[in-house]
Write an enzyme that holds these catalytic residues in place. Structure first.
Site, PDB file in Angstrom:
ATOM      1  N   SER A 238      12.058  -1.903   5.912  1.00  0.00           N
ATOM      2  CA  SER A 238      12.591  -3.137   4.814  1.00  0.00           C
ATOM      3  C   SER A 238      13.022  -2.555   3.638  1.00  0.00           C
ATOM      4  O   SER A 238      13.742  -3.313   2.804  1.00  0.00           O
ATOM      5  CB  SER A 238      11.632  -4.115   4.843  1.00  0.00           C
ATOM      6  OG  SER A 238      11.279  -4.639   6.040  1.00  0.00           O
TER       7      SER A 238
ATOM      8  N   SER B 238      14.022  -6.249   4.886  1.00  0.00           N
ATOM      9  CA  SER B 238      13.721  -7.559   4.239  1.00  0.00           C
ATOM     10  C   SER B 238      14.122  -7.667   2.890  1.00  0.00           C
ATOM     11  O   SER B 238      14.307  -8.562   2.068  1.00  0.00           O
ATOM     12  CB  SER B 238      12.423  -8.141   4.438  1.00  0.00           C
ATOM     13  OG  SER B 238      11.397  -7.334   4.007  1.00  0.00           O
TER      14      SER B 238
ATOM     15  N   LYS C 166      10.662  -7.543  -5.826  1.00  0.00           N
ATOM     16  CA  LYS C 166      10.664  -8.197  -4.416  1.00  0.00           C
ATOM     17  C   LYS C 166       9.674  -9.415  -4.559  1.00  0.00           C
ATOM     18  O   LYS C 166       8.624  -9.338  -4.998  1.00  0.00           O
ATOM     19  CB  LYS C 166      10.345  -7.508  -3.364  1.00  0.00           C
ATOM     20  CG  LYS C 166      10.727  -8.149  -1.730  1.00  0.00           C
ATOM     21  CD  LYS C 166      10.269  -7.262  -0.865  1.00  0.00           C
ATOM     22  CE  LYS C 166      10.546  -7.532   0.713  1.00  0.00           C
ATOM     23  NZ  LYS C 166      10.521  -6.662   1.516  1.00  0.00           N
TER      24      LYS C 166
END
Length: 469
Positions: free
Chosen positions: A173, A149, A74
């Site tokens: 997330s 996310s 990420k």
């Protein structure tokens, strides 16, 4: 539905094949890089790709536990080889000049970083949408959310563009996108994995997360990442068990808690039915179900936000004088909200979190794990603002994290495992929560559920749609 996700042990088998010489890491990395080039324009899984660095790592890699295994990180994790953007124009092009602790440990284990995965800007949302770098498409239905996310991390794994991916998890997330995309999503205990070098969202609640195609792969990656790091003030100085052995111990005799309230309310009936089927299958394997009464969660979301917003503002204040206009509207709104939270409110929220932790441990004293649905809904359509679940209408972000966010406050390990398919053809997830630092038991229960669910997926598929992994 466009295909079935990878639930075979891609990382485990990949590393074993590299170590025994039956797989060339260089050749295989080339295949994955070619797949990324072909699909990333549509999937939006990656913000940036480091082909040269991945090839060099494959050529010079050793024979560690993750030998030659390709992964995505990420774009909150700092890296020497690529810019770290946070999914935002605010940091676009910025290079930190170092690798985050998690990247360092994966490199030491032989894993090969392919690139930086897309995300909701600065991890500030659960829909996974990103106006600057594009919104990753749900692999089962491109008109649906991939979740956030860590949206790009989930899509990269589901589309065969990585064997596993690093995410972050502040309120769900990692677990939410895993559930919406039919994957494994794991938030280990708070402090089990170092967050050093990861752009923070909320220091009090942030966890490093893992998204993978199987529980076995998750255990393998966790083994490489877990351990004390004095550079992270929240890192726990505790022994790290053998997670590979722990997950194979089975569930006979385990006491499985079923919450009496909150987690089985206002949820899609098919998701609840799938969760109950998972519970029944655990009983068939020798587990015992027990009711548990977790704390009253009526104010839990408020408590979480009272922690998040001031901490978000604390980190981003350095950029606001010159770059406020570069933030997305939702992030700007959150930063503005943080300015109106008083120190008194923040301190009370911290005290509430401590109370939640004490009450949660007391409630779980007579069980080994607690099981809930991961999300009360399947992947909503892109652009959805509110959802209604059995009479409850709420903002979509509230709905997606309603069953996950509490366990960021308690710091307990929480694992999302696929629980089947909804009548819409979309995946559903079940969440397994354990005692702090007892990831091994959580993984063992996840393994048992995964084995029962195996018939729902094609075991001949190494990954989606003929992917290279």
């Amino acid at each position: 539905m466009t295909g079935s996700p990878c639930l075979t042990e891609a990382a485990t088998r990949w590393a074993a094949a590299v170590r025994d010489g039956s797989r060339s890491p260089v050749r295989e990395i080339e295949r994955v890089l070619a797949r990324i080039e072909a699909l990333n324009g549509a999937t939006k899984a990656y913000i940036s790709v480091d082909g040269a660095g991945a090839r060099a790592a494959a050529e010079g890699g050793g024979l560690g536990p993750l030998a030659g295994v390709p992964y995505a990180a990420k774009d909150l994790f700092e890296t020497r080889s690529l810019p770290t953007t946070g999914g935002s124009r605010v940091l676009e092009g910025w290079r930190s000049g170092r690798d985050a602790a998690a990247i360092e440990r994966l490199s030491a284990a032989g894993a090969v970083l392919l690139g930086k995965a897309n995300l909701h800007e600065f991890a500030h949302g659960t829909t996974g949408e990103n106006a600057r770098f594009g919104t990753p498409a749900n692999p089962w239905d491109p008109t649906r959310m991939a979740g956030g996310s860590s949206s790009g991390s989930a899509v990269a794994v589901a589309q065969g563009l990585a064997c596993f991916a690093l995410g972050s998890d502040t309120g769900g997330s990692t677990r939410v996108p895993a559930a919406l995309c039919g994957l494994i999503g794991f938030k280990p205990s708070f402090g089990r994995i170092s967050r050093e070098g990861m752009i923070p969202y909320c220091w009090s609640l942030d966890h490093v997360g893992i998204i993978a195609g199987s529980v076995g792969d998750t255990a393998l990656v966790l083994q490489a990442l877990a351990g004390h790091d004095p550079r992270d003030g929240g890192s726990a100085d505790l022994p790290v068990p053998d997670y590979g052995q722990g997950r194979l111990r089975g569930v006979r005799g385990l006491r499985v808690g079923v919450p009496e309230r909150h987690f089985f309310e206002h949820a899609d009936p098919e998701i609840l039915a799938a969760t109950r089927r998972c519970l029944a299958r655990l009983v068939e394997r020798g587990a015992e179900l027990r009711p548990v009464s977790l704390p009253d969660l009526s104010h839990a979301r408020t408590v979480s936000l009272l922690l998040q917003m001031p901490e978000v503002l604390s980190y981003h204040r350095r950029y606001l004088p010159e770059k406020l206009g570069l933030y997305g509207e939702d992030v700007r709104s959150g930063l503005a909200f943080g300015q109106f939270i008083l120190a008194e409110h923040y301190v009370r929220a911290q005290r509430m979190v401590e109370q939640y932790r004490r009450e949660s441990e007391a409630a779980m004293a007579d069980v080994d794990v607690v099981i809930t649905p991961t999300c009360p809904v399947v992947a909503p359509a892109l652009g959805t603002a509110t959802v209604e679940t059995e009479g409850l209408e709420e903002p979509v972000g509230n709905a997606l994290t309603r069953f996950t966010a509490f366990f960021n406050m308690t710091g307990a390990p929480a694992l999302s495992v696929p629980s089947g398919f909804h009548s819409t053809g979309l995946p559903m997830g079940v969440q397994i929560v354990g005692h702090p630092f007892d990831e091994a038991t959580v993984l063992a229960v996840g393994q048992a559920i995964e084995e029962q669910q195996g018939s729902l997926f094609d075991p001949a598929d190494d990954c989606r749609d003929g992917a290279a992994i």
